[in-house]
Design a protein around this motif. Sequence first.
Motif, PDB file in Angstrom:
ATOM      1  N   SER A  73      42.001   7.627  16.519  1.00  0.00           N
ATOM      2  CA  SER A  73      40.970   7.268  17.490  1.00  0.00           C
ATOM      3  C   SER A  73      40.822   5.746  17.513  1.00  0.00           C
ATOM      4  CB  SER A  73      39.643   7.949  17.150  1.00  0.00           C
ATOM      5  OG  SER A  73      39.229   7.582  15.852  1.00  0.00           O
ATOM      6  N   SER A  74      40.060   5.266  18.469  1.00  0.00           N
ATOM      7  CA  SER A  74      39.875   3.825  18.622  1.00  0.00           C
ATOM      8  C   SER A  74      38.492   3.526  19.196  1.00  0.00           C
ATOM      9  CB  SER A  74      40.967   3.251  19.537  1.00  0.00           C
ATOM     10  OG  SER A  74      40.968   3.926  20.776  1.00  0.00           O
ATOM     11  N   LEU A  75      38.081   2.282  19.047  1.00  0.00           N
ATOM     12  CA  LEU A  75      36.859   1.780  19.686  1.00  0.00           C
ATOM     13  C   LEU A  75      37.289   0.931  20.874  1.00  0.00           C
ATOM     14  CD1 LEU A  75      34.722   0.618  16.618  1.00  0.00           C
ATOM     15  CD2 LEU A  75      34.170   2.466  18.204  1.00  0.00           C
ATOM     16  N   VAL A  76      36.651   1.144  22.020  1.00  0.00           N
ATOM     17  CA  VAL A  76      36.985   0.394  23.228  1.00  0.00           C
ATOM     18  C   VAL A  76      35.721  -0.206  23.818  1.00  0.00           C
ATOM     19  CG1 VAL A  76      37.924   0.549  25.587  1.00  0.00           C
ATOM     20  CG2 VAL A  76      38.993   1.847  23.732  1.00  0.00           C
ATOM     21  N   ILE A  77      35.787  -1.498  24.145  1.00  0.00           N
ATOM     22  CA  ILE A  77      34.699  -2.181  24.856  1.00  0.00           C
ATOM     23  C   ILE A  77      35.118  -2.304  26.316  1.00  0.00           C
ATOM     24  CG2 ILE A  77      33.339  -4.299  25.080  1.00  0.00           C
ATOM     25  CD1 ILE A  77      33.749  -4.745  22.085  1.00  0.00           C
ATOM     26  N   HIS A  78      34.173  -2.007  27.207  1.00  0.00           N
ATOM     27  CA  HIS A  78      34.432  -2.019  28.651  1.00  0.00           C
ATOM     28  C   HIS A  78      33.796  -3.255  29.305  1.00  0.00           C
ATOM     29  CE1 HIS A  78      36.004   2.149  28.952  1.00  0.00           C
ATOM     30  NE2 HIS A  78      35.327   2.282  27.816  1.00  0.00           N
ATOM     31  N   ALA A  79      34.249  -3.583  30.499  1.00  0.00           N
ATOM     32  CA  ALA A  79      33.774  -4.757  31.226  1.00  0.00           C
ATOM     33  C   ALA A  79      32.326  -4.619  31.683  1.00  0.00           C
ATOM     34  CB  ALA A  79      34.663  -5.035  32.431  1.00  0.00           C
ATOM     35  N   GLY A  80      31.874  -3.401  31.939  1.00  0.00           N
ATOM     36  CA  GLY A  80      30.517  -3.179  32.432  1.00  0.00           C
ATOM     37  C   GLY A  80      29.703  -2.326  31.483  1.00  0.00           C
ATOM     38  N   ALA A  81      28.474  -2.124  31.852  1.00  0.00           N
ATOM     39  CA  ALA A  81      27.568  -1.290  31.065  1.00  0.00           C
ATOM     40  C   ALA A  81      27.816   0.186  31.355  1.00  0.00           C
ATOM     41  CB  ALA A  81      26.116  -1.636  31.407  1.00  0.00           C
ATOM     42  N   ASP A  82      27.539   1.017  30.384  1.00  0.00           N
ATOM     43  CA  ASP A  82      27.562   2.466  30.560  1.00  0.00           C
ATOM     44  C   ASP A  82      26.255   2.849  31.244  1.00  0.00           C
ATOM     45  OD1 ASP A  82      27.395   5.281  30.192  1.00  0.00           O
ATOM     46  OD2 ASP A  82      28.500   5.161  28.314  1.00  0.00           O
ATOM     47  N   ASP A  83      26.322   3.623  32.328  1.00  0.00           N
ATOM     48  CA  ASP A  83      25.093   4.052  33.005  1.00  0.00           C
ATOM     49  C   ASP A  83      24.471   5.276  32.325  1.00  0.00           C
ATOM     50  OD1 ASP A  83      26.568   6.279  33.841  1.00  0.00           O
ATOM     51  OD2 ASP A  83      26.722   5.604  35.919  1.00  0.00           O
ATOM     52  N   TYR A  84      25.113   5.776  31.271  1.00  0.00           N
ATOM     53  CA  TYR A  84      24.643   6.900  30.452  1.00  0.00           C
ATOM     54  C   TYR A  84      24.535   8.230  31.204  1.00  0.00           C
ATOM     55  CZ  TYR A  84      23.258   3.336  26.993  1.00  0.00           C
ATOM     56  OH  TYR A  84      23.237   2.305  26.095  1.00  0.00           O
TER      57      TYR A  84
END
Length: 188
Positions: A147-158
Amino acid sequence: MTHAQRLKVAGAALLLAGFTSAAAAQGTLMAKADLKDTKDKVIGNADLVQTPAGVLIRLSIKDKDFKPGERAIHIHAVGQCQPPFESAGRHFNPTQHMHGILAGPGHAGDLPNLHIPQSGELMIEFVNANVTLEKGKPNSLFDNDGSSLVIHAGADDYKSDPAGNSGDRIACGVIVESGETVGRSPAK
């Protein structure tokens, strides 16, 4: 960085070092991930520690060039991080729940948004009760493909399934065994 900020960061580093040393002495399962951007530059790291409540994730981002703002971070289902990080697969979701804590219980890969300050330095910790570092469990981060940790360009809207409408993948780190307590080579 001011003297007070340097002292705060140094104190947090000492606390983390003491915590991980104590965890290692007690035989606690531990893992880590070096987070890299799409140009293969290390922008931060994460230490993961198995606790009775779940996996404690201690995340540190230290990159003055990392764009400030609200960013989504998720656990992804594959332990690979070749830019543009599609190799990390979908979100880690062994129970096949829908994404988003505002839409229901969410799934194991859901994590709270990061709020990156202007300095590009952030230290945060949170517990994910839906995952484990114990091999052989259905919700283990050390399944057959890692598995991995990924950071995205935008916020998660949940709430938007499958990924919270969080945008491109801008940083990634493969979760590997720390080797401090398990006595084996890191996962490939």
